[in-house]
Design a protein around this motif. Structure first.
Motif, PDB file in Angstrom:
ATOM      1  N   LEU A   6       4.473  47.423   1.819  1.00 46.44           N
ATOM      2  CA  LEU A   6       5.919  47.222   1.742  1.00 46.44           C
ATOM      3  C   LEU A   6       6.240  45.837   1.193  1.00 46.44           C
ATOM      4  O   LEU A   6       7.186  45.669   0.399  1.00 46.44           O
ATOM      5  CB  LEU A   6       6.526  47.400   3.132  1.00 46.44           C
ATOM      6  CG  LEU A   6       8.050  47.297   3.225  1.00 46.44           C
ATOM      7  CD1 LEU A   6       8.716  48.348   2.350  1.00 46.44           C
ATOM      8  CD2 LEU A   6       8.507  47.437   4.674  1.00 46.44           C
ATOM      9  N   PHE A   7       5.480  44.847   1.603  1.00 47.54           N
ATOM     10  CA  PHE A   7       5.629  43.481   1.096  1.00 47.54           C
ATOM     11  C   PHE A   7       5.458  43.474  -0.431  1.00 47.54           C
ATOM     12  O   PHE A   7       6.244  42.882  -1.172  1.00 47.54           O
ATOM     13  CB  PHE A   7       4.565  42.604   1.747  1.00 47.54           C
ATOM     14  CG  PHE A   7       4.947  41.158   1.887  1.00 47.54           C
ATOM     15  CD1 PHE A   7       5.824  40.547   1.022  1.00 47.54           C
ATOM     16  CD2 PHE A   7       4.404  40.386   2.905  1.00 47.54           C
ATOM     17  CE1 PHE A   7       6.163  39.216   1.150  1.00 47.54           C
ATOM     18  CE2 PHE A   7       4.733  39.055   3.051  1.00 47.54           C
ATOM     19  CZ  PHE A   7       5.611  38.471   2.168  1.00 47.54           C
ATOM     20  N   THR A   8       4.416  44.151  -0.897  1.00 42.51           N
ATOM     21  CA  THR A   8       4.142  44.226  -2.333  1.00 42.51           C
ATOM     22  C   THR A   8       5.277  44.910  -3.072  1.00 42.51           C
ATOM     23  O   THR A   8       5.723  44.451  -4.137  1.00 42.51           O
ATOM     24  CB  THR A   8       2.828  44.979  -2.567  1.00 42.51           C
ATOM     25  OG1 THR A   8       1.775  44.350  -1.828  1.00 42.51           O
ATOM     26  CG2 THR A   8       2.473  44.999  -4.040  1.00 42.51           C
ATOM     27  N   SER A   9       5.753  46.026  -2.522  1.00 46.39           N
ATOM     28  CA  SER A   9       6.853  46.748  -3.152  1.00 46.39           C
ATOM     29  C   SER A   9       8.103  45.882  -3.250  1.00 46.39           C
ATOM     30  O   SER A   9       8.797  45.891  -4.279  1.00 46.39           O
ATOM     31  CB  SER A   9       7.150  48.017  -2.339  1.00 46.39           C
ATOM     32  OG  SER A   9       8.277  48.685  -2.850  1.00 46.39           O
ATOM     33  N   ALA A  19       3.578  52.621   1.931  1.00 48.30           N
ATOM     34  CA  ALA A  19       3.965  52.002   3.199  1.00 48.30           C
ATOM     35  C   ALA A  19       4.574  53.032   4.136  1.00 48.30           C
ATOM     36  O   ALA A  19       4.244  53.080   5.337  1.00 48.30           O
ATOM     37  CB  ALA A  19       4.955  50.868   2.939  1.00 48.30           C
ATOM     38  N   ALA A  20       5.470  53.877   3.602  1.00 48.87           N
ATOM     39  CA  ALA A  20       6.094  54.898   4.448  1.00 48.87           C
ATOM     40  C   ALA A  20       5.046  55.875   4.985  1.00 48.87           C
ATOM     41  O   ALA A  20       5.046  56.216   6.176  1.00 48.87           O
ATOM     42  CB  ALA A  20       7.157  55.652   3.644  1.00 48.87           C
ATOM     43  N   TYR A  68      -0.611  47.085   9.735  1.00 49.13           N
ATOM     44  CA  TYR A  68      -0.816  45.913   8.871  1.00 49.13           C
ATOM     45  C   TYR A  68      -0.859  46.331   7.403  1.00 49.13           C
ATOM     46  O   TYR A  68      -0.165  45.756   6.552  1.00 49.13           O
ATOM     47  CB  TYR A  68      -2.112  45.210   9.265  1.00 49.13           C
ATOM     48  CG  TYR A  68      -2.646  44.248   8.225  1.00 49.13           C
ATOM     49  CD1 TYR A  68      -2.243  42.922   8.204  1.00 49.13           C
ATOM     50  CD2 TYR A  68      -3.561  44.681   7.253  1.00 49.13           C
ATOM     51  CE1 TYR A  68      -2.723  42.045   7.242  1.00 49.13           C
ATOM     52  CE2 TYR A  68      -4.046  43.811   6.301  1.00 49.13           C
ATOM     53  CZ  TYR A  68      -3.630  42.502   6.287  1.00 49.13           C
ATOM     54  OH  TYR A  68      -4.114  41.647   5.330  1.00 49.13           O
ATOM     55  N   ALA A  69      -1.679  47.332   7.089  1.00 47.57           N
ATOM     56  CA  ALA A  69      -1.826  47.773   5.699  1.00 47.57           C
ATOM     57  C   ALA A  69      -0.506  48.309   5.155  1.00 47.57           C
ATOM     58  O   ALA A  69      -0.151  48.060   3.985  1.00 47.57           O
ATOM     59  CB  ALA A  69      -2.914  48.842   5.605  1.00 47.57           C
TER      60      ALA A  69
END
Length: 663
Positions: free
Chosen positions: A121-124, A18-19, A115-116
């Protein structure tokens, strides 16, 4: 590499992706898709390895102090038992499928890089919730998911629906998070630690004070995050986001977090019989109310959203009768077939150019346009309706069986009232679930009228993942034999009584709905084709917008009219218009919360403008008036100054004489 190291990398890899995605999305677009898919896939592989090493045996536990607080310590720790290991695998599978699917679904979206990254980040954040051994660290993942949902639901921020839905999702979940945070502090104060093992040890030793208050405070946050009554209203509106986001939120993140939290801390809730009954009532109302609402929705994604709410009710019901094994079993099975339902719905929307089931019912041969979605969604709907041998049958039966054991007094892990509430409402919901699943299938795939529009074949990235998710939707329930090792040795074998009742009621619901559809089809044939217009529903993305624009000429451009072929109208009768708007709960919240807040804001604005500002303006006006008076005296005329001086002198002399005379 140790199991602990592998476990640390599971949430860390999506976070790093994400970062990197946020930093490189604009400067190096060629890396966006690999950064979206490969770290998430690697995290899935590591989660599988952790699950294999854990093996359903002794929990993997480690912790280190994160920062000195001077009171209750906050520790960065892991606590991975069989539940956590399996839920992490579910998160990895669904997140990987969503990322692969999104690479095709949003291939032309200019905001795909951000978005990706947000999906990663949502998953993490969800993986952090699953593996965390400390409640404050768990809270970090809990809140990061909240802000990610705000941005992802509002991905199409150009549309007012998306902006309103993202704000509503954020505010409603925060409404539950405030008492949730207070409950966490109260829990940690009694336990002297935020560690989950320490909290459970305190409960076991009877050291938890005010168990009912703490449990109810925590349930408020769970209701918001997992969309349980009465804080479920944000979830149907969240369909304004891209369809893959809906799959991720509904199947593996966000709504699963609250259920998982209660499962992890179930002894805290079992310490209060009142809290267990409250949870059972919440579950029962959630199940039945969402089932009725789903039967009245026209938007295919809103049908699935209310379906998710109902299935979350089943999970909460299992927890209300003290069986966390059944709850997590259903969470896992539901995660597979609900992700499949949403992703298949995305393919259908892409092909038909609309979210509206009324419009789809006017298209013949839509199923031939999307054969992958047709067959895989059929599997998922059978699993949702709990038809054997699909996965939903085994997991839902585990919930009903657990409720039956408590209701009949075979076990005393929860109050008998909880068992009866969950059992009765669960059986009623079995009828409703089969009814709206059958209705969705009939309206989407058995339509009559014009040829379905041909918008080309969907990318392989969108269709391949459907078959991947179809496997656990079909076969996961058959794996219940070895699963007890991961579920504290609980027996998940179906119970004869509830199996027969649940399956029989599901078949009744499906058959009655089919009969109603056959009855209303003849009526639909007499309605002019143009009276039902294509409309985008909630998605409104670039792919859907282009499809709708191409589709509109074939189906007219007039105002949307209800489809007379909808069996839901016949089945619900006068209840339909109330169920279609969620039984006016949003209107109730508007009266109870929104209008009082707006009235309070208006009062504050009036006081600020008419009272506070009056003093401020007065404080500035007085010096201004004095300055004006003094400025007018300064004319620059020497004669005027001498005259004033002489006049002043005369006044002083007269005053002195008067004083002397008086003396």
């Amino acid at each position: 590499m140790t199991t602990t190291t592998l476990a640390v990398l599971v949430p860390l890899l999506p976070f790093l992706a994400a970062a990197a995605g946020l930093l490189l999305g604009r400067t190096a677009p060629g890396f966006v898709r690999p950064l979206a898919v490969l770290p998430t896939l690697a995290s899935l592989v590591l989660a599988v390895l952790v699950a294999v090493h854990q093996g359903g045996g002794q929990a993997i536990e480690t912790h280190t102090e994160l920062t000195p607080t001077g009171s209750v310590p906050i520790e960065l720790g892991l606590y991975i038992d069989g539940f956590a290991a399996l839920v992490a695998v579910l998160v990895g599978v669904v997140a990987t499928c969503v990322q692969i699917y999104s690479s095709g679904y949003l291939r032309d979206d200019p905001r795909y890089p951000s978005y990706a990254a947000l999906v990663s980040l949502f998953t993490s954040a969800m993986l952090l919730v699953v593996y965390s051994g400390d409640l404050m660290v768990l809270l970090v993942g809990w809140e990061v998911m909240g802000i990610c949902s705000y941005f992802l639901v509002g991905h199409y921020w150009e549309t007012p629906e998306a902006r309103a839905a993202s704000l509503k999702a954020f505010l409603v979940t925060k409404l539950g998070d405030v008492p949730f945070l207070i409950g966490l502090f109260a829990l940690a104060t009694d336990a002297g630690s935020f560690q989950i093992t320490a909290v459970l040890g305190t409960v076991a030793s009877g050291g938890l004070h005010h168990a009912t208050v703490v449990a109810l405070l925590l349930l408020a946050g769970v209701a918001g995050k997992s969309a349980l009554f009465p804080l479920h209203t944000w979830l149907p509106d969240a369909m304004a986001g891209p369809t893959p986001v809906s799959a991720l939120i509904h199947a593996a993140t966000m709504v699963a977090a609250g259920i998982y939290f209660v499962a992890r801390l179930l002894p805290v809730f079992q310490a209060s019989a009142a809290a267990m009954v409250v949870l059972a009532v919440m579950a029962g109302v959630t199940m039945v109310g969402s089932g009725l609402a789903a039967l009245a929705q026209d938007d295919i994604k809103r049908v699935l959203a209310y379906s998710t709410i109902g299935q979350l009710g089943y999970m909460a019901g299992a927890l209300a009768v003290g069986d966390r094994g059944a709850a997590v079993f259903h969470l896992l099975a539901h995660g597979a077939f609900k992700a499949l339902l949403f992703l298949a719905a995305g393919v259908i929307i892409h092909a038909s150019g609309t979210n509206s089931l009324a419009v789809m019912s006017r298209m013949k041969d839509l199923r031939t346009r999307v054969p992958d979605a047709y067959w895989t969604m059929t599997v998922a709907l059978l699993a949702l309706a709990a038809i054997p041998p699909f996965s939903g049958f085994f997991s839902k039966e585990a919930v009903l069986g657990a409720a039956e054991h408590v209701a009949t007094g075979h076990t005393e892990q929860a109050p008998g009232a909880s068992g009866w509430i969950v059992l009765v409402t669960g059986l009623v919901t079995a009828v409703l679930t089969a009814a709206y699943a059958t209705r969705l299938w009939l309206l989407a795939f058995r339509g009559h009228g014009a040829e379905a529009p041909d918008h080309g074949r969907q990318p392989i990235t969108m269709t391949a993942v459907l078959w991947v998710l179809a496997i656990p939707s079909l076969a996961f329930g058959l794996a219940f034999g070895p699963l007890p090792d991961w579920f504290d040795g609980l027996d998940l074998t179906p119970v004869l009584t509830t199996s027969v009742l649940g399956t029989g009621l599901a078949l009744v619901g499906g058959i009655v709905t089919y009969g109603a559809w056959r009855h209303t089809t003849a009526l639909a044939a007499s309605v002019p084709l143009g009276s039902v217009a294509a409309h985008p529903g909630a998605d409104g993305g670039q792919v859907e917008a282009e499809a709708i624009a191409a589709h509109a000429p074939a189906f007219g451009d007039v105002a949307y009219a209800p489809d007379p072929a909808d069996p839901g109208r016949l089945l619900l009768g006068p209840l339909h218009r109330h169920a279609a708007v969620g039984f006016h709960l949003d209107a109730v919240y508007t009266v109870l919360f929104v209008r009082p807040v707006q009235a309070g804001a208006s009062l504050v604005r009036f006081l600020d403008r008419e009272v506070v500002d009056t003093y401020v303006r007065g404080a500035g006006a007085l010096p201004r008036w004095l300055g004006t008076a003094v400025r007018r005296a300064q004319t620059g005329n020497v004669q005027t100054y001498v005259s004033a001086l002489l006049a002043g002198t005369v006044v002083l002399v007269v005053a002195a004489l008067l004083v002397a005379t008086g003396a």
